[in-house]
Design a protein around this motif. Structure first.
Motif, PDB file in Angstrom:
ATOM      1  N   PRO A 122       0.839  -1.199   0.000  1.00 52.98           N
ATOM      2  CA  PRO A 122       0.000   0.000   0.000  1.00 52.98           C
ATOM      3  C   PRO A 122       0.871   1.243   0.000  1.00 52.98           C
ATOM      4  CG  PRO A 122      -0.795  -1.593   1.607  1.00 52.98           C
ATOM      5  CD  PRO A 122       0.515  -2.113   1.116  1.00 52.98           C
ATOM      6  N   ALA A 123       0.345   2.312  -0.594  1.00 51.28           N
ATOM      7  CA  ALA A 123       1.136   3.535  -0.757  1.00 51.28           C
ATOM      8  C   ALA A 123       1.624   4.083   0.573  1.00 51.28           C
ATOM      9  CB  ALA A 123       0.308   4.585  -1.498  1.00 51.28           C
ATOM     10  N   ASP A 124       0.833   3.948   1.657  1.00 51.91           N
ATOM     11  CA  ASP A 124       1.236   4.535   2.933  1.00 51.91           C
ATOM     12  C   ASP A 124       2.350   3.745   3.612  1.00 51.91           C
ATOM     13  OD1 ASP A 124      -0.167   2.295   3.598  1.00 51.91           O
ATOM     14  OD2 ASP A 124      -1.754   3.336   4.722  1.00 51.91           O
ATOM     15  N   GLU A 125       2.697   2.540   3.066  1.00 50.39           N
ATOM     16  CA  GLU A 125       3.793   1.760   3.628  1.00 50.39           C
ATOM     17  C   GLU A 125       5.114   1.997   2.893  1.00 50.39           C
ATOM     18  OE1 GLU A 125       2.847  -2.335   3.950  1.00 50.39           O
ATOM     19  OE2 GLU A 125       0.947  -2.001   5.021  1.00 50.39           O
ATOM     20  N   VAL A 126       5.062   2.733   1.799  1.00 55.67           N
ATOM     21  CA  VAL A 126       6.272   3.037   1.044  1.00 55.67           C
ATOM     22  C   VAL A 126       7.019   4.148   1.766  1.00 55.67           C
ATOM     23  CG1 VAL A 126       7.182   3.868  -1.152  1.00 55.67           C
ATOM     24  CG2 VAL A 126       5.189   2.349  -1.107  1.00 55.67           C
TER      25      VAL A 126
ATOM     26  N   ASN B 289       9.131   6.814 -11.697  1.00 53.38           N
ATOM     27  CA  ASN B 289       8.806   7.620 -12.879  1.00 53.38           C
ATOM     28  C   ASN B 289       7.332   7.474 -13.233  1.00 53.38           C
ATOM     29  OD1 ASN B 289      11.362   8.749 -13.349  1.00 53.38           O
ATOM     30  ND2 ASN B 289      12.045   6.865 -14.335  1.00 53.38           N
ATOM     31  N   VAL B 290       6.866   6.234 -13.248  1.00 47.99           N
ATOM     32  CA  VAL B 290       5.474   5.951 -13.595  1.00 47.99           C
ATOM     33  C   VAL B 290       4.956   4.873 -12.666  1.00 47.99           C
ATOM     34  CG1 VAL B 290       3.926   5.014 -15.362  1.00 47.99           C
ATOM     35  CG2 VAL B 290       5.751   6.573 -16.025  1.00 47.99           C
ATOM     36  N   VAL B 291       3.741   5.031 -12.194  1.00 48.10           N
ATOM     37  CA  VAL B 291       3.051   3.974 -11.457  1.00 48.10           C
ATOM     38  C   VAL B 291       1.907   3.485 -12.340  1.00 48.10           C
ATOM     39  CG1 VAL B 291       1.721   3.368  -9.420  1.00 48.10           C
ATOM     40  CG2 VAL B 291       3.632   4.962  -9.223  1.00 48.10           C
TER      41      VAL B 291
ATOM     42  N   VAL C  42      -5.969   5.831  -4.507  1.00 48.83           N
ATOM     43  CA  VAL C  42      -5.655   6.447  -5.787  1.00 48.83           C
ATOM     44  C   VAL C  42      -4.817   7.710  -5.619  1.00 48.83           C
ATOM     45  CG1 VAL C  42      -6.639   7.655  -7.771  1.00 48.83           C
ATOM     46  CG2 VAL C  42      -7.618   5.470  -7.017  1.00 48.83           C
ATOM     47  N   GLU C  43      -5.235   8.609  -4.725  1.00 46.44           N
ATOM     48  CA  GLU C  43      -4.526   9.867  -4.559  1.00 46.44           C
ATOM     49  C   GLU C  43      -3.113   9.653  -4.052  1.00 46.44           C
ATOM     50  OE1 GLU C  43      -5.482  12.776  -5.589  1.00 46.44           O
ATOM     51  OE2 GLU C  43      -7.333  11.843  -6.337  1.00 46.44           O
ATOM     52  N   ALA C  44      -2.945   8.658  -3.162  1.00 50.33           N
ATOM     53  CA  ALA C  44      -1.606   8.380  -2.637  1.00 50.33           C
ATOM     54  C   ALA C  44      -0.674   7.886  -3.737  1.00 50.33           C
ATOM     55  CB  ALA C  44      -1.695   7.355  -1.507  1.00 50.33           C
ATOM     56  N   TRP C  45      -1.201   7.010  -4.616  1.00 47.32           N
ATOM     57  CA  TRP C  45      -0.341   6.502  -5.683  1.00 47.32           C
ATOM     58  C   TRP C  45      -0.076   7.554  -6.749  1.00 47.32           C
ATOM     59  CZ3 TRP C  45       2.912   2.978  -5.038  1.00 47.32           C
ATOM     60  CH2 TRP C  45       2.643   1.854  -4.266  1.00 47.32           C
ATOM     61  N   LYS C  46      -1.012   8.464  -6.978  1.00 44.55           N
ATOM     62  CA  LYS C  46      -0.754   9.566  -7.907  1.00 44.55           C
ATOM     63  C   LYS C  46       0.471  10.357  -7.471  1.00 44.55           C
ATOM     64  CE  LYS C  46      -5.519  10.522  -9.425  1.00 44.55           C
ATOM     65  NZ  LYS C  46      -6.611  11.532  -9.357  1.00 44.55           N
ATOM     66  N   ALA C  47       0.569  10.596  -6.177  1.00 46.59           N
ATOM     67  CA  ALA C  47       1.687  11.386  -5.649  1.00 46.59           C
ATOM     68  C   ALA C  47       3.008  10.645  -5.757  1.00 46.59           C
ATOM     69  CB  ALA C  47       1.412  11.752  -4.195  1.00 46.59           C
TER      70      ALA C  47
ATOM     71  N   LEU D 163      -0.470   8.350 -12.149  1.00 47.45           N
ATOM     72  CA  LEU D 163      -0.946   6.974 -12.040  1.00 47.45           C
ATOM     73  C   LEU D 163      -1.620   6.591 -13.351  1.00 47.45           C
ATOM     74  CD1 LEU D 163      -1.568   4.463 -10.220  1.00 47.45           C
ATOM     75  CD2 LEU D 163      -3.732   5.597  -9.666  1.00 47.45           C
ATOM     76  N   TRP D 164      -1.120   5.542 -14.004  1.00 50.10           N
ATOM     77  CA  TRP D 164      -1.641   5.098 -15.295  1.00 50.10           C
ATOM     78  C   TRP D 164      -2.549   3.887 -15.092  1.00 50.10           C
ATOM     79  CZ3 TRP D 164       3.023   5.193 -19.229  1.00 50.10           C
ATOM     80  CH2 TRP D 164       3.564   6.481 -19.251  1.00 50.10           C
ATOM     81  N   GLN D 165      -3.711   3.901 -15.751  1.00 48.21           N
ATOM     82  CA  GLN D 165      -4.667   2.806 -15.644  1.00 48.21           C
ATOM     83  C   GLN D 165      -5.291   2.510 -17.007  1.00 48.21           C
ATOM     84  OE1 GLN D 165      -7.183   4.855 -12.748  1.00 48.21           O
ATOM     85  NE2 GLN D 165      -6.636   3.327 -11.185  1.00 48.21           N
TER      86      GLN D 165
END
Length: 470
Positions: A3-7, A14-16, A27-32, A38-40
């Motif tokens: 999870p993003a908060d554990e990174v 460069n790209v997620v 979503v917002e955490a991974w965008k940052a 964030l690509w989907q």
């Protein structure tokens, strides 16, 4: 990934790329975490590829699949539109196979140092209700069934025609061009893929498809002063097997030809002398099932545009390039440079008008060769390729050939085309039945696997899998 908060704080990529469909709270955490967001992969309704029934609406409509790579839910970085059976279950493999190219195409500008990928705004369409989705699924299954029945019972019959205008004039004309069809429709064969000999107003090469054996051959047609077919002769070409799409071009005062030999998995260049003899020059592509190979010169390089049958029969454009006509030829770094069944597969002669390069292509969104599209080439380098459609030409629905139009070849002040009509042809029907019976007999003897009665040599089009014009 965790999870993003554990990174660890401050760590970025460069790209997620999200292939799993992350929960909205993440979503917002991974965008940052991604420098480029964030690509989907999402369908036209905004549904993530990992969700149930992704691309369901477009596939079941019979016009193929449509998938977008969306950044931060706002920008479209890349798009694929691929040929697919309207039966949704049959198309899932093709759907998921598009993801690799979708991501690679968006990454290329970043890898080449071009900064952020070019993007357009993503505008998802309204999602259908559950009832409507069920109805769409049923309708798609029916469409797929009807296509299979048509492939078994009907045959494509093509005719060659002439437009009394140069090919570049089709760019500015707003109306559909008038076509003069040559010859009469025959029950034993048809003519397609016409290419006129440069500098000669009455001679052209074409494919002649024989309904009896299911093979095409290259023939030379000679016209009289009223454009009636006066003489037909086989091309003096040292090749056997199915041949089609005899692409012609001039270079340094010499005439060259490239016949399609996709089934043999090679693409060869020939020089045609004044007596009509085809002399082998070099092999352009080896171990590639290249359909409708089309050669042109642009920006100091020779280019070969083709569709790789191994990647799909209708919906991909591949390129190779060389500094010399005879090679060595190099594959484009982005192959396939395009996946779009609406305007990828070559459909005739590329041409330059007012300093701009244009490339004719086939529209195969619901059927093979149903229309032609002229693309404007925006960028063409060994590392990047970009084109956009500027004109679509459809067959006359009330004319002699209402079901397809898939060649536009330049012939001086005129343009050659071909048109299609679906017919019931007893010669091909007999051949299809005999082929299925032979296949069933071999399966019964244990020589080949029996696949629930499915004919593995055909697809949903009428005709054999390797037939350029089915």
């Amino acid at each position: 990934m965790p999870p993003a908060d554990e990174v660890p704080r401050g760590m970025h990529w460069n790209v997620v790329v999200d292939l799993a469909g992350v929960e909205s709270s993440e979503v917002e955490a991974w965008k940052a975490r991604g420098r480029h967001g964030l690509w989907q992969p999402r369908d036209a309704q905004g549904r993530h590829l990992a969700d149930a029934f992704a691309c369901h609406a477009s596939i079941c409509s019979g016009s193929g699949g449509e998938l977008f790579l969306v950044r931060n839910g706002v920008d479209v970085l890349n798009t694929v539109r691929f040929h697919a059976s309207p039966d949704y279950r049959r198309s899932l493999t093709r759907l998921y196979a598009q993801t690799e190219w979708l991501i690679k195409g968006a990454l290329r500008p970043l890898l080449l140092g071009g900064g952020r990928a070019i993007a357009t705004k993503f505008s998802p369409r309204p999602a259908p209700s559950r009832l409507r989705r069920k109805l769409q699924g049923r309708a798609g299954a029916v469409r797929a069934r009807l296509r299979r029945i048509a492939a078994k019972c009907l045959s494509e019959n093509w005719m060659i025609g002439v437009i009394e205008a140069p090919i570049h004039s089709l760019l500015s004309s707003s109306s559909q061009p008038k076509v003069k069809w040559l010859g009469k429709r025959a029950s034993t064969h048809y003519h397609a893929d016409p290419f006129g000999i440069p500098g000669q107003t009455n001679k052209l090469y074409c494919e002649t498809f024989d309904y009896h054996n299911g093979d095409g051959r290259i023939e030379l047609l000679e016209l009289d002063g009223r454009d009636a077919i006066e003489a037909i002769a086989p091309a003096s070409l040292p090749l056997s097997g199915h041949l089609s799409y005899p692409y012609l071009f001039n270079h340094e005062g010499r005439l060259y030809g490239i016949p399609e030999t996709a089934k043999q998995r090679h693409c060869k260049l020939y020089e045609i002398d004044g007596n009509g003899h085809w002399h082998f020059v070099t092999t352009l592509l080896e171990d590639v099932a290249a359909a409708d190979a089309t050669l042109f010169f642009w920006d100091g390089l020779f280019w070969l545009a083709y569709t790789d049958i191994a990647l799909g029969e209708f919906d991909n454009l591949c390129l190779s390039w060389s500094r010399n006509l005879t090679g060595p030829w190099q594959p484009h770094a982005g192959n396939p440079v395009k996946i779009d069944h609406r305007n990828s597969r070559s459909a005739g002669t590329p041409f330059v008008h007012d300093g701009v390069l244009y490339r004719p292509a086939q529209d195969c969104r619901s059927a093979y060769g149903q229309a032609t599209v002229i693309n404007r080439v925006v960028q063409c380098t060994p590392y990047q390729y970009l084109e956009e459609p500027v004109r679509r030409l459809c067959p006359d629905p009330f004319g002699a050939n209402p079901h397809g139009l898939h060649t536009l070849s330049a012939w001086g002040s005129r343009t050659l085309v071909d048109g299609k009509r679906y017919v019931m042809n007893l010669h091909e029907l007999r051949r299809k039945i005999n082929r299925r019976l032979r296949g069933r007999g071999r399966a019964d003897e244990g020589l080949v696997p029996k696949l629930a009665g499915k004919d593995t040599t055909t697809n949903e089009r009428a005709g054999p899998l390797w037939k350029n014009v089915p």
